[in-house]
Design a protein around this motif. Structure first.
Motif, PDB file in Angstrom:
ATOM      1  N   LEU A 139       0.837  -1.209   0.000  1.00 25.11           N
ATOM      2  CA  LEU A 139       0.000   0.000   0.000  1.00 25.11           C
ATOM      3  C   LEU A 139       0.868   1.254   0.000  1.00 25.11           C
ATOM      4  O   LEU A 139       0.575   2.235  -0.698  1.00 25.11           O
ATOM      5  CB  LEU A 139      -0.925  -0.007   1.214  1.00 25.11           C
ATOM      6  N   ALA A 140       1.945   1.225   0.799  1.00 29.33           N
ATOM      7  CA  ALA A 140       2.850   2.374   0.826  1.00 29.33           C
ATOM      8  C   ALA A 140       3.497   2.587  -0.542  1.00 29.33           C
ATOM      9  O   ALA A 140       3.616   3.723  -1.019  1.00 29.33           O
ATOM     10  CB  ALA A 140       3.912   2.169   1.902  1.00 29.33           C
ATOM     11  N   ASN A 141       3.904   1.507  -1.179  1.00 29.64           N
ATOM     12  CA  ASN A 141       4.507   1.619  -2.511  1.00 29.64           C
ATOM     13  C   ASN A 141       3.514   2.146  -3.526  1.00 29.64           C
ATOM     14  O   ASN A 141       3.880   2.917  -4.428  1.00 29.64           O
ATOM     15  CB  ASN A 141       5.039   0.255  -2.965  1.00 29.64           C
ATOM     16  N   LEU A 142       2.253   1.756  -3.381  1.00 29.66           N
ATOM     17  CA  LEU A 142       1.220   2.273  -4.283  1.00 29.66           C
ATOM     18  C   LEU A 142       1.054   3.774  -4.103  1.00 29.66           C
ATOM     19  O   LEU A 142       0.955   4.529  -5.076  1.00 29.66           O
ATOM     20  CB  LEU A 142      -0.098   1.547  -4.020  1.00 29.66           C
ATOM     21  N   GLY A 143       1.028   4.226  -2.848  1.00 28.15           N
ATOM     22  CA  GLY A 143       0.937   5.665  -2.599  1.00 28.15           C
ATOM     23  C   GLY A 143       2.128   6.410  -3.150  1.00 28.15           C
ATOM     24  O   GLY A 143       1.990   7.502  -3.724  1.00 28.15           O
ATOM     25  N   THR A 144       3.306   5.829  -3.006  1.00 32.54           N
ATOM     26  CA  THR A 144       4.520   6.456  -3.529  1.00 32.54           C
ATOM     27  C   THR A 144       4.470   6.549  -5.049  1.00 32.54           C
ATOM     28  O   THR A 144       4.858   7.573  -5.638  1.00 32.54           O
ATOM     29  CB  THR A 144       5.764   5.652  -3.093  1.00 32.54           C
ATOM     30  N   ALA A 145       3.985   5.499  -5.697  1.00 38.66           N
ATOM     31  CA  ALA A 145       3.893   5.505  -7.165  1.00 38.66           C
ATOM     32  C   ALA A 145       2.960   6.605  -7.642  1.00 38.66           C
ATOM     33  O   ALA A 145       3.252   7.313  -8.615  1.00 38.66           O
ATOM     34  CB  ALA A 145       3.404   4.144  -7.661  1.00 38.66           C
ATOM     35  N   GLU A 146       1.823   6.774  -6.941  1.00 40.72           N
ATOM     36  CA  GLU A 146       0.874   7.825  -7.340  1.00 40.72           C
ATOM     37  C   GLU A 146       1.461   9.209  -7.115  1.00 40.72           C
ATOM     38  O   GLU A 146       1.355  10.100  -7.954  1.00 40.72           O
ATOM     39  CB  GLU A 146      -0.427   7.651  -6.550  1.00 40.72           C
ATOM     40  N   GLU A 147       2.138   9.383  -5.970  1.00 43.37           N
ATOM     41  CA  GLU A 147       2.744  10.681  -5.658  1.00 43.37           C
ATOM     42  C   GLU A 147       3.858  11.012  -6.643  1.00 43.37           C
ATOM     43  O   GLU A 147       3.962  12.149  -7.130  1.00 43.37           O
ATOM     44  CB  GLU A 147       3.271  10.662  -4.233  1.00 43.37           C
ATOM     45  N   ASN A 148       4.690  10.031  -6.963  1.00 39.75           N
ATOM     46  CA  ASN A 148       5.775  10.264  -7.921  1.00 39.75           C
ATOM     47  C   ASN A 148       5.244  10.631  -9.297  1.00 39.75           C
ATOM     48  O   ASN A 148       5.812  11.487  -9.985  1.00 39.75           O
ATOM     49  CB  ASN A 148       6.661   9.015  -8.021  1.00 39.75           C
ATOM     50  N   ALA A 149       4.139   9.980  -9.701  1.00 42.11           N
ATOM     51  CA  ALA A 149       3.541  10.301 -10.999  1.00 42.11           C
ATOM     52  C   ALA A 149       3.044  11.732 -11.017  1.00 42.11           C
ATOM     53  O   ALA A 149       3.252  12.477 -11.991  1.00 42.11           O
ATOM     54  CB  ALA A 149       2.403   9.332 -11.301  1.00 42.11           C
ATOM     55  N   SER A 150       2.392  12.168  -9.936  1.00 43.09           N
ATOM     56  CA  SER A 150       1.885  13.538  -9.865  1.00 43.09           C
ATOM     57  C   SER A 150       3.023  14.549  -9.926  1.00 43.09           C
ATOM     58  O   SER A 150       2.961  15.546 -10.660  1.00 43.09           O
ATOM     59  CB  SER A 150       1.088  13.723  -8.571  1.00 43.09           C
ATOM     60  N   LYS A 151       4.096  14.289  -9.142  1.00 36.93           N
ATOM     61  CA  LYS A 151       5.226  15.216  -9.138  1.00 36.93           C
ATOM     62  C   LYS A 151       5.912  15.265 -10.502  1.00 36.93           C
ATOM     63  O   LYS A 151       6.307  16.336 -10.973  1.00 36.93           O
ATOM     64  CB  LYS A 151       6.229  14.788  -8.068  1.00 36.93           C
ATOM     65  N   ALA A 152       6.038  14.098 -11.135  1.00 35.20           N
ATOM     66  CA  ALA A 152       6.718  14.049 -12.436  1.00 35.20           C
ATOM     67  C   ALA A 152       5.948  14.825 -13.489  1.00 35.20           C
ATOM     68  O   ALA A 152       6.539  15.508 -14.331  1.00 35.20           O
ATOM     69  CB  ALA A 152       6.889  12.593 -12.874  1.00 35.20           C
ATOM     70  N   ILE A 153       4.624  14.745 -13.431  1.00 38.94           N
ATOM     71  CA  ILE A 153       3.817  15.485 -14.410  1.00 38.94           C
ATOM     72  C   ILE A 153       3.943  16.985 -14.169  1.00 38.94           C
ATOM     73  O   ILE A 153       4.074  17.781 -15.113  1.00 38.94           O
ATOM     74  CB  ILE A 153       2.350  15.026 -14.335  1.00 38.94           C
ATOM     75  N   LYS A 154       3.912  17.390 -12.888  1.00 34.90           N
ATOM     76  CA  LYS A 154       4.078  18.816 -12.591  1.00 34.90           C
ATOM     77  C   LYS A 154       5.434  19.311 -13.080  1.00 34.90           C
ATOM     78  O   LYS A 154       5.544  20.398 -13.651  1.00 34.90           O
ATOM     79  CB  LYS A 154       3.956  19.042 -11.079  1.00 34.90           C
ATOM     80  N   THR A 155       6.465  18.492 -12.878  1.00 34.41           N
ATOM     81  CA  THR A 155       7.807  18.878 -13.317  1.00 34.41           C
ATOM     82  C   THR A 155       7.858  19.029 -14.836  1.00 34.41           C
ATOM     83  O   THR A 155       8.506  19.939 -15.368  1.00 34.41           O
ATOM     84  CB  THR A 155       8.835  17.824 -12.874  1.00 34.41           C
ATOM     85  N   ALA A 156       7.152  18.139 -15.540  1.00 31.51           N
ATOM     86  CA  ALA A 156       7.152  18.198 -17.011  1.00 31.51           C
ATOM     87  C   ALA A 156       6.561  19.503 -17.526  1.00 31.51           C
ATOM     88  O   ALA A 156       6.909  19.957 -18.616  1.00 31.51           O
ATOM     89  CB  ALA A 156       6.378  17.006 -17.571  1.00 31.51           C
ATOM     90  N   PHE A 157       5.682  20.130 -16.741  1.00 32.02           N
ATOM     91  CA  PHE A 157       5.003  21.337 -17.200  1.00 32.02           C
ATOM     92  C   PHE A 157       5.613  22.619 -16.632  1.00 32.02           C
ATOM     93  O   PHE A 157       5.041  23.698 -16.779  1.00 32.02           O
ATOM     94  CB  PHE A 157       3.514  21.264 -16.842  1.00 32.02           C
TER      95      PHE A 157
END
Length: 814
Positions: free
Chosen positions: A155-173
């Protein structure tokens, strides 16, 4: 970020993130095409636009092209990042769900935060000593801790994956001029953490929105308004999970009133027309609108969606139902024309309820039947666009499944002049109709239960004279383009509900009762002698068998009926965790095994569970003798023998049907036996006392295998010599079961029969010990005699039990 809950892990959807990636890619391509055209036109204007003004315009256009390229780079990077993030989230979600399922399949309770509670050992081991219960509970608690560690980490890894995806998208923009100024956080996973249906809607809004849809001329503002209102009427993941469990989900009465008014005001034609416009639009927003359009329709039909508000007697003031659907939609779904044809001398559709099409399609220009097919296609396509977690009401699902069977019958009787014009593509359309109607209808398990059993349920009154074979034989006899995947949904819920987990909980017992009655009905359909002939030689598929034509459907049958192998063989109820399954005679049981054997994968699983059940029955017998020699469970021998007979008869009949040789039968039996050894899951597991039998599964290879798999000529021993050898194997098998339970007192068996660690050798090794000539028959006689003498010295009633096994086997193979 907060760690996701169990429910979120099971219900998160990453498709919005994939859709967003596609939208950014599409936007990038469109903008690039348009920009290149503009910049090229300005750059080529020197021939007709000179001077300072022309130069400035060209410079501005070139600068614009540079800025647009920055935008394109950002969009492309965002799309790539979003897709990679979605992949990471999906992988992490799969790991989390697998960890949760692994614990729950072992009857452990998993809380929302990932905490795992072990079952009560005392409940699982009635009559056991307090010392044994304490030891067992300690083992269960340790296993629970191990599961909890895996689940919480996942569950923790799932939360980390979602958070990393959100941060990566923000960084891309961040390269965009306005980047960093938005207060909105990226989170493209469709979590629905807010409750969309808490927002107030009203019947008046529903009537207005429905009228707008019926009119068909939606402005952009109207589209946005209706789309937002339908989204607000959606169900949360927690509510969808409750419906899946057969529980109620509550909505404000005003929301139910909105949905009721909306769909009745929109009507069939308005709903289908808007659905098609959204489908053709194809944009993410349009497809989401269409999904919510379908979700709302399923919601308002569902009897378990009730209002929060209650009347003076405590009952909901409003609830979903079949009657809340627009009358023309109900007519479309529930009308099953007879299509009788006097020229061909055919009596028509087996589950027909009318002679003709609905009124609106009679006298239709060009082709009235084709118009009905097309509307059915548009409607089934709308339903299939719904979120798969949404289920129709019980009555709605019941009618959808029946209509799916009717459409399948139409396909298999296309020569009866019923409008399947190949030039119009209606054959493919009707195929899709049948699949989609069955797929969506079977999401409601109560609907499938009523269809299988032919009896009333809480929300379905089955009409007098209903004959389930008239629905199911068209379903089974049709050659499905998806190989029976949609059909499998009609009964794939049964194994999850098959076993009673808490005998003190009436709802849990009722759940298992309903599953057992449905499984029994399914067995009766398949084992009926006339149906059996059709399924072994399908009339519309070149006389091929059901498993050859629809392998996925047969694999589902194997899964659905495996928990009931003990019931099929006549094991007494006190030894079973299942409920509701009736009695099959030996001939019917053999036919059932044969039908399932028509697909190799299904046969491997089903017969493998049969082998494991035999082993557990033998171990249960050994346990009963140890507990009370005067009350040994001899009655378990007969079912063990019958299962051997069913497996042999099934393989032989299936092989004869397709002309297979004996060696191929042995190979199939071996695969099933290997499955039994590897799976460790038995058809009797979860029954009090089954824990004692578990060690036996790992010992199967050396003894039971030789009894059941045998050689190509004697899969189950039939002659006297082979039968005597089988008795020796069974005797040695019981001896090893006692050893596995640490109940083997110092043995007079020669040391030659023991391995380096002091434990008994597997049977195939034991018969070579103290056997200079290596003759298997001599070795078998010696091992059998030694084992039998030992058991006799311990007053173990082996001969009586072996006789019971033999009697059961002979009863089937007579």
């Amino acid at each position: 970020m907060p760690v996701p809950t169990k429910t979120q892990a099971k219900t998160w959807r990453v498709d919005p993130l994939y859709a967003q990636a596609l939208e950014w890619e599409t936007a990038s391509t469109s903008v690039e095409t348009a920009t290149k055209s503009v910049v090229r036109d300005y750059a080529g204007s020197t021939g007709y636009w000179s001077g300072t003004l022309g130069d400035t315009a060209r410079d501005d256009a070139a600068a614009l092209g540079t800025e647009i390229q920055r935008l394109l780079d950002v969009l492309d990077a965002g799309a790539e990042t979003a897709r990679a993030g979605a992949d990471d989230i999906a992988r992490a979600q799969q790991v989390a769900v697998s960890a949760i399922d692994a614990a729950e399949s072992r009857t452990f309770t998993v809380a929302e935060d990932g905490a795992v509670a072990a079952p009560d050992a005392a409940m699982l081991m009635p009559g056991a000593s307090s010392e044994d219960v304490v030891t067992a509970q300690a083992s269960l608690n340790a296993e629970a801790d191990a599961h909890e560690l895996k689940i919480r980490a996942a569950l923790a890894n799932l939360g980390t994956a979602e958070e990393n995806a959100s941060k990566a998208i923000k960084t891309a923009f961040t390269d965009l001029p306005s980047a960093g100024h938005s207060k909105t956080e990226f989170s493209f996973v469709d979590r629905k953490t807010e409750k969309p249906n808490d927002a107030e809607l009203s019947a008046e809004q529903g009537e207005e929105d429905g009228h707008t849809v019926a009119d068909g001329k939606l402005s952009d503002e109207e589209i946005e308004r209706v789309a937002n209102n339908l989204a607000r009427a959606g169900l949360t993941p927690e509510q969808l999970a409750a419906l899946e469990r057969g529980e109620q989900a509550t909505l404000p009465a005003s929301t139910l009133a909105y949905l009721d008014k909306f769909y009745n005001e929109a009507g069939r034609d308005g709903l289908l027309e808007v659905s098609e416009k959204l489908r053709k639009d194809g944009s993410p927003d349009a497809l989401k609108f269409r999904e919510n359009l379908a979700n709302g329709l399923l919601t308002v039909s569902n009897e378990n969606v009730v209002s929060k508000e209650r009347n003076s007697s405590g009952s909901p003031v409003a609830r979903g139902s079949w009657d809340k659907l627009d009358p023309e939609i109900r007519e479309l779904v529930s009308t099953r024309p007879n299509f009788d044809n006097e020229v061909f001398g055919y009596n028509g559709a087996p589950d027909a309820n009318t002679r003709d099409l609905p009124d609106d399609y009679r006298g239709f220009p060009e082709n009235e039947t084709g118009a009905w097919y097309e509307d059915m296609g548009r409607f089934s396509d709308l339903l299939s666009s719904s979120n798969p977690d949404y289920q129709p009401g019980a009555k709605f699902g019941f009618e959808l499944e029946r209509q799916g069977a009717h459409q399948a019958w139409i396909l298999d009787n296309k020569d009866l002049d019923i409008g399947l014009d190949p030039q119009r593509g209606w054959h493919n359309l009707v195929e899709h109709n049948a699949e989609r109607l069955v797929d969506v209808g079977s999401r409601n398990h109560e609907a499938s239960q009523a269809l299988l059993t032919g009896t009333d349920t809480a929300n379905i009154d089955v009409e007098k004279g209903f004959q389930r074979d008239k629905v199911f034989m068209p379903l089974f006899n049709h050659e499905w383009a998806d190989e029976g995947a949609a059909l499998r949904g009609v009964y794939d819920w049964i194994p999850d509900d098959a076993k009673v987990e808490n005998a003190t909980d009436p709802s849990d017992v009722a759940r298992a009762e309903n599953a057992g009655k449905s499984a029994y009905a399914l067995s009766q359909i398949l084992a009926d002698s006339e149906n059996y002939s059709s399924l072994m030689n399908m009339p519309h598929s070149g006389n091929e068998s059901l498993g050859y034509v629809n392998p996925i459907a047969v694999q589902g049958l194997s899964d659905a009926l495996s928990p009931y192998i003990g019931n099929i063989a006549g094991v007494a109820p006190e030894h079973l965790a299942t409920r509701g399954f009736g009695v099959l005679d030996n001939d019917a049981a053999s036919r059932l095994f044969t039908v399932i054997d028509t697909d190799p994968e299904a046969a491997k699983k089903f017969n493998g569970d049969g082998y494991a059940t035999i082993a557990e029955l033998e171990a249960r017998f050994a346990t009963s003798v140890l507990a009370n020699p005067q009350d040994a469970a001899f009655e378990l021998g007969n079912p063990a023998g019958r299962i051997q007979g069913y497996i042999e008869e099934g393989y032989a009949a299936e092989a004869a049907d397709r002309g297979a040789d004996a060696e191929s039968q042995k190979e199939a039996r071996q695969k099933a036996f290997d499955f039994a050894v590897e799976s460790g899951e038995t058809a009797l597991s979860a029954v009090p006392g089954s824990d004692y039998a578990e060690p036996l599964i790992g010992l199967l290879t050396g003894s039971l295998e030789d009894t059941i798999v045998g050689d190509a000529d004697h899969a189950v021993p039939r002659d006297e010599v082979a039968a005597n050898q089988a008795d020796a194997i069974q005797t040695y098998n019981i001896l090893r079961a006692l050893e596995a339970q640490q109940q083997l007192v110092p043995s007079p068996l020669p040391d030659a029969y023991r391995g380096p660690d002091g434990s008994l050798l597997p049977y195939d090794e034991a018969i070579q010990a103290n056997n200079p000539l290596g003759d298997p028959r001599t070795g078998s006689d010696q091992v059998g005699a030694a084992a039998l003498n030992y058991l006799r010295s311990q007053n173990f009633p082996t001969i009586e039990f072996l006789a019971s096994i033999r009697a059961g086997r002979d009863d089937v193979l007579r």
